[in-house]
Design a protein around this motif. Structure first.
Motif, short mmCIF file in Angstrom:
data_model
loop_
_atom_site.label_atom_id
_atom_site.label_comp_id
_atom_site.label_asym_id
_atom_site.label_seq_id
_atom_site.Cartn_x
_atom_site.Cartn_y
_atom_site.Cartn_z
N ALA A 1 0.81 -1.22 0.00
CA ALA A 1 0.00 0.00 0.00
C ALA A 1 0.84 1.27 0.00
CB ALA A 1 -0.93 0.00 1.21
N GLN B 1 4.71 6.19 -3.11
CA GLN B 1 3.93 7.30 -2.59
C GLN B 1 4.71 8.13 -1.58
OE1 GLN B 1 -0.34 6.36 -1.87
NE2 GLN B 1 0.28 4.23 -2.20
N ASP C 1 -2.21 10.78 5.33
CA ASP C 1 -3.21 9.98 4.62
C ASP C 1 -2.65 8.60 4.25
OD1 ASP C 1 -5.09 11.95 4.80
OD2 ASP C 1 -4.77 12.73 2.77
N LEU C 2 -1.38 8.57 3.81
CA LEU C 2 -0.78 7.28 3.45
C LEU C 2 -0.63 6.40 4.68
CD1 LEU C 2 0.52 5.37 1.43
CD2 LEU C 2 2.71 6.46 1.91
N ALA D 1 -2.48 6.38 7.29
CA ALA D 1 -3.82 5.87 7.61
C ALA D 1 -4.17 4.71 6.69
CB ALA D 1 -4.84 7.00 7.48
N LYS D 2 -3.78 4.80 5.43
CA LYS D 2 -4.03 3.73 4.47
C LYS D 2 -3.25 2.47 4.84
CE LYS D 2 -3.56 2.80 -0.51
NZ LYS D 2 -3.08 3.37 -1.80
N ILE D 3 -1.99 2.66 5.26
CA ILE D 3 -1.15 1.53 5.67
C ILE D 3 -1.75 0.84 6.90
CG2 ILE D 3 1.10 0.90 6.65
CD1 ILE D 3 2.29 3.17 4.91
N LYS D 4 -2.20 1.62 7.85
CA LYS D 4 -2.76 1.04 9.08
C LYS D 4 -4.05 0.28 8.79
CE LYS D 4 -2.57 4.88 11.59
NZ LYS D 4 -2.69 5.76 12.79
N LYS D 5 -4.84 0.76 7.86
CA LYS D 5 -6.05 0.03 7.49
C LYS D 5 -5.69 -1.28 6.79
CE LYS D 5 -10.49 0.47 5.10
NZ LYS D 5 -11.20 -0.07 6.28
N ALA D 6 -4.65 -1.24 5.95
CA ALA D 6 -4.22 -2.44 5.24
C ALA D 6 -3.69 -3.50 6.20
CB ALA D 6 -3.14 -2.08 4.21
N LYS E 1 -0.95 -0.82 15.28
CA LYS E 1 -1.11 0.28 14.34
C LYS E 1 -0.37 1.53 14.81
CE LYS E 1 -5.34 -1.47 12.30
NZ LYS E 1 -6.71 -1.17 11.83
N GLU F 1 2.95 3.04 12.60
CA GLU F 1 3.10 4.44 12.17
C GLU F 1 4.38 5.06 12.71
OE1 GLU F 1 0.90 8.82 12.52
OE2 GLU F 1 -0.22 6.99 13.03
#
Length: 291
Positions: A232, A236, A241-242, A244-249, A272, A276
């Motif tokens: 993910a 980039q 925002d990235l 947050a995307k990594i933590k969701k993944a 998580k 980060e």
């Protein structure tokens, strides 16, 4: 008193392999920080011992071309003080300093930490990020195996009963530009196993993530690389925002469990948070290394 039925002091790695092959069920002992605990709890599987403590071939550390070799018999204290480790793979020295207390670090070995298969092993996360090949010797000679996949289940590794983990071979070209960091979250700062261990490696070029390596311990039945979260991030910029995307993944990668140490929900939150934090630290290390 320890209930030891048979004890054999190996004079070489070959010597140890021969005895293991001749005595099915015999177990290796190096620093003894894991084996002696099992013996104290009357685990009968550890009554026959093959001692490989201080074998010269397992205490080596050297650079040859683009490869760094680290012997499996080096203690955590020796790794922390080793100039080559501190120069090329400092995250491993950092992680070694989180193991238990000084007495354990003076006796426990990095090979034992990996080969015992514990999901909480403090060097397992950094090793997964550093991606060494494992050098293993058995009756038919030496073989190499990747660190990723070496842990096959809780307390289980892909090491045959008559094989000895000799050491770790790191490809320094693959580590060029990689910033790496590790954090161990535990209830106590010393003499405690990890509730969660998080290691990250980031290669940053012109503010863009060229590579992310993220490894966790106690987040699944074995130490793991978080491949979904890593993918993910590629190509980039490192933004909120990235992250947050990594933590969701990460939800696709982790399988934490509830135990008396921590609930599944608490472990997920810590995972998580640490991911980060370690990604940010590793990116800064990578960026500073390029200046």
């Amino acid at each position: 008193m320890f209930d030891i039925s048979e004890y054999f002091k190996a004079k070489s790695v070959e010597d140890a392999v021969k005895f293991l092959a001749a005595q099915p069920g015999a177990k290796l002992i190096a620093g003894g920080t894991d084996v002696l605990v099992k013996l104290r709890h009357h685990d009968g599987k550890y009554r026959n011992l093959v001692d490989i403590h201080d074998l010269p071939d397992l205490k080596k550390c050297y650079v040859e071309g683009s490869k760094l070799f680290l012997g499996s018999g080096l203690t955590f204290s020796e790794i922390m003080a080793n100039e080559l480790v501190r120069r090329h793979i400092p995250v491993l020295a950092e992680a070694s300093g989180t193991v238990a207390g000084p007495q354990i670090r003076n006796m426990g070995t990095v090979g034992g930490n990996i080969a015992n298969g514990a999901t909480s092993a403090d060097t397992a996360g950094p090793m997964l990020v550093l991606e060494p090949e494992l050098l293993i010797q058995g009756p038919k000679g030496q073989r190499k195996a990747p660190i990723d996949g070496f842990h096959t289940g809780p307390g289980q590794v892909s090491l045959a009963a008559d094989e000895v983990l000799i050491g770790f071979e790191f490809n320094l070209d693959r580590l060029n530009g990689l910033g790496a960091s590790y954090y161990k979250y535990a209830m106590r700062s010393a003499m405690d196993i990890a509730t969660i261990g998080c290691a990250a490696g980031v290669t940053l070029e012109n503010g863009i993530i060229k590579e992310l390596r993220l490894a966790l311990t106690v987040a699944a039945p074995t130490p793991i690389r978080c491949r979904t979260a890593e993918a993910a991030a590629l190509g980039q910029s490192l933004t909120d925002d990235l992250l947050a995307k990594i933590k969701k993944a990460l939800d696709e990668d982790i399988k934490p469990r509830t135990s008396w140490r921590a609930s599944r929900e608490f472990r997920t939150r810590i995972i998580k948070t640490l991911a980060e934090r370690m990604i940010r630290v590793s990116a800064r290390i990578s960026e500073e290394g390029r200046k």
